[in-house]
Design an enzyme around this catalytic site. Structure first.
Site, PDB file in Angstrom:
ATOM      1  N   THR A  91       0.838  -1.198   0.000  1.00  0.00           N
ATOM      2  CA  THR A  91       0.000   0.000   0.000  1.00  0.00           C
ATOM      3  C   THR A  91       0.873   1.248   0.000  1.00  0.00           C
ATOM      4  OG1 THR A  91      -1.714  -1.282   1.127  1.00  0.00           O
ATOM      5  CG2 THR A  91      -1.973   1.068   1.219  1.00  0.00           C
ATOM      6  N   HIS A  92       2.103   1.113  -0.474  1.00  0.00           N
ATOM      7  CA  HIS A  92       3.107   2.169  -0.360  1.00  0.00           C
ATOM      8  C   HIS A  92       3.129   3.064  -1.597  1.00  0.00           C
ATOM      9  CE1 HIS A  92       5.150  -1.194   2.150  1.00  0.00           C
ATOM     10  NE2 HIS A  92       4.139  -0.644   2.800  1.00  0.00           N
ATOM     11  N   ASN A  93       2.090   3.842  -1.766  1.00  0.00           N
ATOM     12  CA  ASN A  93       2.068   4.866  -2.801  1.00  0.00           C
ATOM     13  C   ASN A  93       2.809   6.101  -2.308  1.00  0.00           C
ATOM     14  OD1 ASN A  93      -0.305   4.004  -4.920  1.00  0.00           O
ATOM     15  ND2 ASN A  93      -0.724   3.271  -2.851  1.00  0.00           N
TER      16      ASN A  93
ATOM     17  N   ASN B 228       9.668   7.724  -4.206  1.00  0.00           N
ATOM     18  CA  ASN B 228       9.409   6.628  -3.272  1.00  0.00           C
ATOM     19  C   ASN B 228      10.696   5.854  -3.027  1.00  0.00           C
ATOM     20  OD1 ASN B 228       7.734   5.269  -1.549  1.00  0.00           O
ATOM     21  ND2 ASN B 228       6.257   4.656  -3.112  1.00  0.00           N
TER      22      ASN B 228
ATOM     23  N   GLN C 195       9.343   1.031   3.943  1.00  0.00           N
ATOM     24  CA  GLN C 195       7.941   1.355   4.162  1.00  0.00           C
ATOM     25  C   GLN C 195       7.832   2.795   4.660  1.00  0.00           C
ATOM     26  OE1 GLN C 195       8.794  -2.026   5.962  1.00  0.00           O
ATOM     27  NE2 GLN C 195       6.928  -3.182   5.647  1.00  0.00           N
TER      28      GLN C 195
END
Length: 591
Positions: free
Chosen positions: A517-519, A557, A561
């Site tokens: 879920t690491h947008n 990114n 996390q």
């Protein structure tokens, strides 16, 4: 016509980690704070007790804790030449929808991002020259430093009961920790969680290869703990129901049992659940925001909540969506590269190998989010030379059970029939005798990856959906190919009976299988308003009383996390609001 309420000092949109931190900090400072959450209230006692919480069908397959894609979703395409289509079922990432947000169902990984990320443009140009950075890669420095953020990392870790082993205490490398981490002022609040067989085997292989394995830092309490705000944690029970589940033992840190209850103790704080914000309102000059417009989902009433400050604290993609719907900031145009809202969207790269052993039994149903062992030799290790490999960024490699439940986790050797008796026999044989090794890598911003409003599809309120245009570029393909080589070499050194090797072949990104879920990105932070949506204190360049939280402020990114950094930045923003902004409202940084 909307019913207009009395003005408050601050309205918070979304009550996950960032919203909870700001709610607690600002209400304790004496501000009248209202939080608006579109989901329901959650408590451990009501929502996460045995046996109901241990239900893979309910929470994983049917996604009960996630955003309802029938009411609001996004459209997705890989390139501008394709037609974007709606995501009807959440796949690659899973935003939460309740008090606690995605902090309810995460697995707890908590990292300290360093100057390797914050000063990426400067560091890569200094070491490799400008030509190493592709012309279409919109790499920027973030406008912050690790030294500025370190005290706020510490606050988040001690609030969230992070278990781990320091690798660098005040500049001195410590045995057993990550030797490549930046210096920290003190140890983690709790020791690491127990290891499992798969992580121990991986640690042995990594050491034999000359790497530096260490336990992943994680907000899963390794023993009972009381945080500085008085929240009580139970010790992790290694129940196996971690990622995508709430924690029955209050061992996994979550906003619903830490910062939110702390905020609710203040008479200055009010929580309104089932409240869907549709727009942030602006004054005629468009230089400041005046509050929000929202709908009570239980009654259908539309309400205006005026506020002296607005805190945008929803999920990464929803924050970008709200900025676009509200007309705050100039939308990004990939043709001209003008505009900042929707710019720098990034996901993450990943590849994995599955190992099968005739003589090993891993008990994958006994695990926690923090049982992984990790190597950081190809990420925070600046002595790793990216030059010969021609990529920007890095990746970590890890192994260890993490919610390997039997419906969704059925690793099988390649060539196994997809159905029938042979499939059943293989499933029974290998479920307890397989393990994985995976990489998690960064993703750099590219001019042709962005977020905007879809011209065709709309949500339940008739508003345009968010449209994602994204695919991995050559930089990410090169990095993933390198990661696959390392993963496969480690896997082969462990002599499995059978091996599904990691793929390093270039592949287009797809929204269908879950990855993380690491947008990141969409409203990037920075010091140049032409390249960033918010300044280094996460204050909007376009409206000084709007503060935007979350991983959407990341200019790119990384391999780690995001939650540790997201939490630290929220504490830093709360600190500057209390120390400076309340006394003298206005821009905190000159444009």
């Amino acid at each position: 016509m909307a019913r207009k309420l009395k003005e408050v000092d601050a309205v918070i949109i979304g009550l996950g980690w960032t919203g909870g931190i700001l709610a607690k900090e600002l209400s304790e400072a004496g501000l009248k704070v209202v939080a608006l959450e579109r989901g329901k209230m959650t408590t451990t006692e009501a929502d996460f007790q045995v046996p109901q919480v241990r239900d893979e069908l309910r929470y994983v397959q049917r996604q009960e804790m996630m955003q309802d894609a029938a009411r609001d979703t996004l459209t997705m395409r890989n390139t501008a030449q394709q037609e974007a289509l709606p995501v009807r079922r959440l796949g690659a990432f899973l935003p939460g929808e309740a008090v606690g947000g995605s902090g309810l169902h995460w697995s707890g990984g908590t990292w300290r991002w360093t100057d390797m990320e914050f000063k990426a443009r400067s560091l890569y140009e200094e070491r490799y020259g400008r030509k190493h950075i592709p012309a279409d890669m919109m790499l920027t420095d973030w406008g912050i430093s690790y030294a500025e953020i370190e005290p706020f990392y510490d606050r988040f870790e001690y609030m969230a009961a992070v278990s781990g082993k320091a690798g660098n205490l005040r500049g001195k490398v410590q045995p057993g920790g990550n030797p490549f981490e930046a210096p920290r002022a003190r140890e983690y609040p709790l020791p690491p969680l127990k290891t499992v067989l798969s992580s121990e085997l991986f640690a042995g292989a990594a050491k034999a290869a000359g790497y530096n394995p260490f336990p992943r830092p994680s907000a899963n309490a390794s023993r009972a703990y009381t945080n500085p705000d008085g929240a009580n944690f139970g010790g992790c029970q290694y129940c196996g129901f971690c990622q995508r589940f709430g924690c029955e033992a209050n061992a996994k840190a979550s906003p619903h049992m830490t910062v939110v209850p702390a905020a609710m103790k203040s008479p200055n704080f009010e929580l309104r659940t089932h409240s869907w914000v549709t727009k942030i309102l602006k004054d005629p000059s468009a230089k400041r925001v005046t509050g929000v417009l929202y709908t009570n989902l239980l009654t259908g009433e539309e309400i205006e909540q005026p506020a002296a400050m607005v805190m945008l604290c929803t999920f990464t993609l929803n924050n970008v969506h709200m900025m676009l719907l509200s007309g705050i900031g100039q939308p990004y145009d990939p043709a001209t590269q003008a505009g900042v809202i929707g710019r720098n969207y990034c996901y993450e790269t990943r590849t994995a190998a599955n190992l099968f052993f005739e003589d090993r039994h891993f008990n994958p149903f006994m695990s926690a989010g923090g049982t992984n062992i990790v190597i950081d030799d190809f990420n925070a290790n600046w002595s790793f030379d990216r030059g010969p490999h021609d990529f920007v960024g890095g990746y970590i490699v890890s192994a260890g059970n993490n919610t390997n439940l039997p419906i969704g986790n059925r690793p099988l050797p390649r060539g196994t029939p997809a159905w029938g008796s042979a499939w059943k026999q293989a499933t029974a044989k290998w479920y307890g005798s397989a393990m994985g090794i995976s990489s998690s890598g960064g993703s750099m911003p590219h001019r042709s990856n962005w977020l905007d409003l879809d011209p065709t599809y709309r949500n339940v309120f008739g508003q345009p959906l968010l449209r994602m245009t994204f695919d991995f570029k050559d930089n990410e393909h090169k990095m993933n190919a390198h990661a696959a080589q390392i993963v496969n070499a480690l896997a082969k050194s462990m002599n499995p009976t059978q091996l599904n090797t990691a793929s390093g072949a270039p592949q287009s990104w797809t929204v269908v299988p879950y990855l993380s879920t690491h947008n990141g990105g969409g409203t990037p932070m920075g010091t140049n308003p032409k390249q960033s949506a918010v300044n280094p204190f996460l204050q909007s360049w376009d409206a000084h009383n709007l503060f935007v939280m979350g991983a959407n402020v990341f200019p790119h990114n990384g391999a780690y996390q995001p939650t540790g950094l997201v939490g630290a930045l929220a504490y830093r923003t709360a600190d500057v609001i209390k120390r400076r902004y309340i006394k003298n409202p206005g821009p905190l940084v000159s444009a």
